[in-house]
Motif scaffolding. Structure first.
Motif, mmCIF file in Angstrom:
data_model
loop_
_atom_site.group_PDB
_atom_site.id
_atom_site.type_symbol
_atom_site.label_atom_id
_atom_site.label_comp_id
_atom_site.label_asym_id
_atom_site.label_seq_id
_atom_site.Cartn_x
_atom_site.Cartn_y
_atom_site.Cartn_z
ATOM 1 N N GLU A 1 0.855 -1.188 0.000
ATOM 2 C CA GLU A 1 0.000 0.000 0.000
ATOM 3 C C GLU A 1 0.892 1.239 0.000
ATOM 4 O O GLU A 1 1.787 1.383 0.824
ATOM 5 C CB GLU A 1 -0.926 -0.001 1.220
ATOM 6 C CG GLU A 1 -1.812 1.210 1.360
ATOM 7 C CD GLU A 1 -2.778 1.393 0.206
ATOM 8 O OE1 GLU A 1 -3.085 2.556 -0.104
ATOM 9 O OE2 GLU A 1 -3.218 0.392 -0.392
ATOM 10 N N PHE B 1 0.651 -7.404 1.527
ATOM 11 C CA PHE B 1 0.075 -6.352 2.357
ATOM 12 C C PHE B 1 0.190 -6.715 3.832
ATOM 13 O O PHE B 1 0.336 -7.884 4.189
ATOM 14 C CB PHE B 1 -1.402 -6.126 2.011
ATOM 15 C CG PHE B 1 -1.605 -5.608 0.624
ATOM 16 C CD1 PHE B 1 -1.463 -4.261 0.356
ATOM 17 C CD2 PHE B 1 -1.916 -6.457 -0.417
ATOM 18 C CE1 PHE B 1 -1.635 -3.761 -0.929
ATOM 19 C CE2 PHE B 1 -2.088 -5.988 -1.696
ATOM 20 C CZ PHE B 1 -1.942 -4.640 -1.952
ATOM 21 N N HIS C 1 -4.279 -3.798 5.454
ATOM 22 C CA HIS C 1 -4.590 -3.506 4.061
ATOM 23 C C HIS C 1 -4.834 -4.760 3.215
ATOM 24 O O HIS C 1 -4.834 -4.683 1.994
ATOM 25 C CB HIS C 1 -3.456 -2.675 3.445
ATOM 26 C CG HIS C 1 -3.300 -1.347 4.078
ATOM 27 N ND1 HIS C 1 -2.246 -1.038 4.912
ATOM 28 C CD2 HIS C 1 -4.088 -0.245 4.042
ATOM 29 C CE1 HIS C 1 -2.380 0.204 5.344
ATOM 30 N NE2 HIS C 1 -3.487 0.709 4.842
ATOM 31 N N HIS D 1 -7.071 -1.917 0.063
ATOM 32 C CA HIS D 1 -5.994 -1.522 -0.844
ATOM 33 C C HIS D 1 -6.503 -1.235 -2.254
ATOM 34 O O HIS D 1 -5.730 -1.143 -3.198
ATOM 35 C CB HIS D 1 -4.850 -2.557 -0.853
ATOM 36 C CG HIS D 1 -5.182 -3.886 -1.455
ATOM 37 N ND1 HIS D 1 -5.682 -4.913 -0.716
ATOM 38 C CD2 HIS D 1 -5.045 -4.364 -2.717
ATOM 39 C CE1 HIS D 1 -5.843 -5.981 -1.497
ATOM 40 N NE2 HIS D 1 -5.468 -5.659 -2.722
#
Length: 145
Positions: free
Chosen positions: A12, A32, A36, A42
């Motif tokens: 991210e 991630f 996220h 995301h």
């Protein structure tokens, strides 16, 4: 002691957190952090490949197709208002009180059979004893109570 090859950074753009237990998105294959990993968190561009939901009507149990961008609750509500095949009058009601009393004039029905040991007839709770239903099974009705 430092381990430079341990863990990965969150993909991210605003996060870049170093995560020692990174999670891989099953749609876009990027790594991630736990904050996220969800498609919405995301803004996954490949979510349409994996995030397929087919809601089911709670009344008629039919699957309701939802197009991309539609809200499932609104589509199911529209189906229930227009296309739903549910008809409460056609639902079969299961009767549980089916055992009719054989005593003349009695219209009671019981959930379970109450069989007289002497004559073999089925009676309600009120007429279950041989003296209560004028039993003809043996010469002298007796009660075991």
């Amino acid at each position: 002691m430092e381990f430079p090859g341990l863990g990965e950074h969150c993909s991210e753009r605003t996060c870049k957190q170093l995560d020692f237990l990174p999670l891989k998105c099953n749609a876009c294959e990027r790594v991630f952090c736990k904050d996220h990993i969800r498609y919405d968190d995301h803004k996954c561009s490949s979510a349409y490949k994996k995030n397929v939901q087919v809601p089911v009507c709670p009344l008629c149990n039919a699957p309701i197709p939802v197009q991309k961008g539609e809200i499932p609750d609104i589509v199911v509500g529209a189906h229930m208002d227009k296309d739903c095949k549910y008809n409460p009058s056609q639902q079969r009601v299961r009767k549980i009180f089916t055992n009719k009393c054989l005593k003349l004039g009695c219209k009671r029905k019981e959930m379970m059979k109450v069989v007289c040991e002497q004559c073999g007839g089925n009676f309600c709770i009120k007429h279950r004893h041989p003296l209560d239903h004028n039993c003809k099974g043996s010469s002298h009705p007796t009660s075991k109570a």
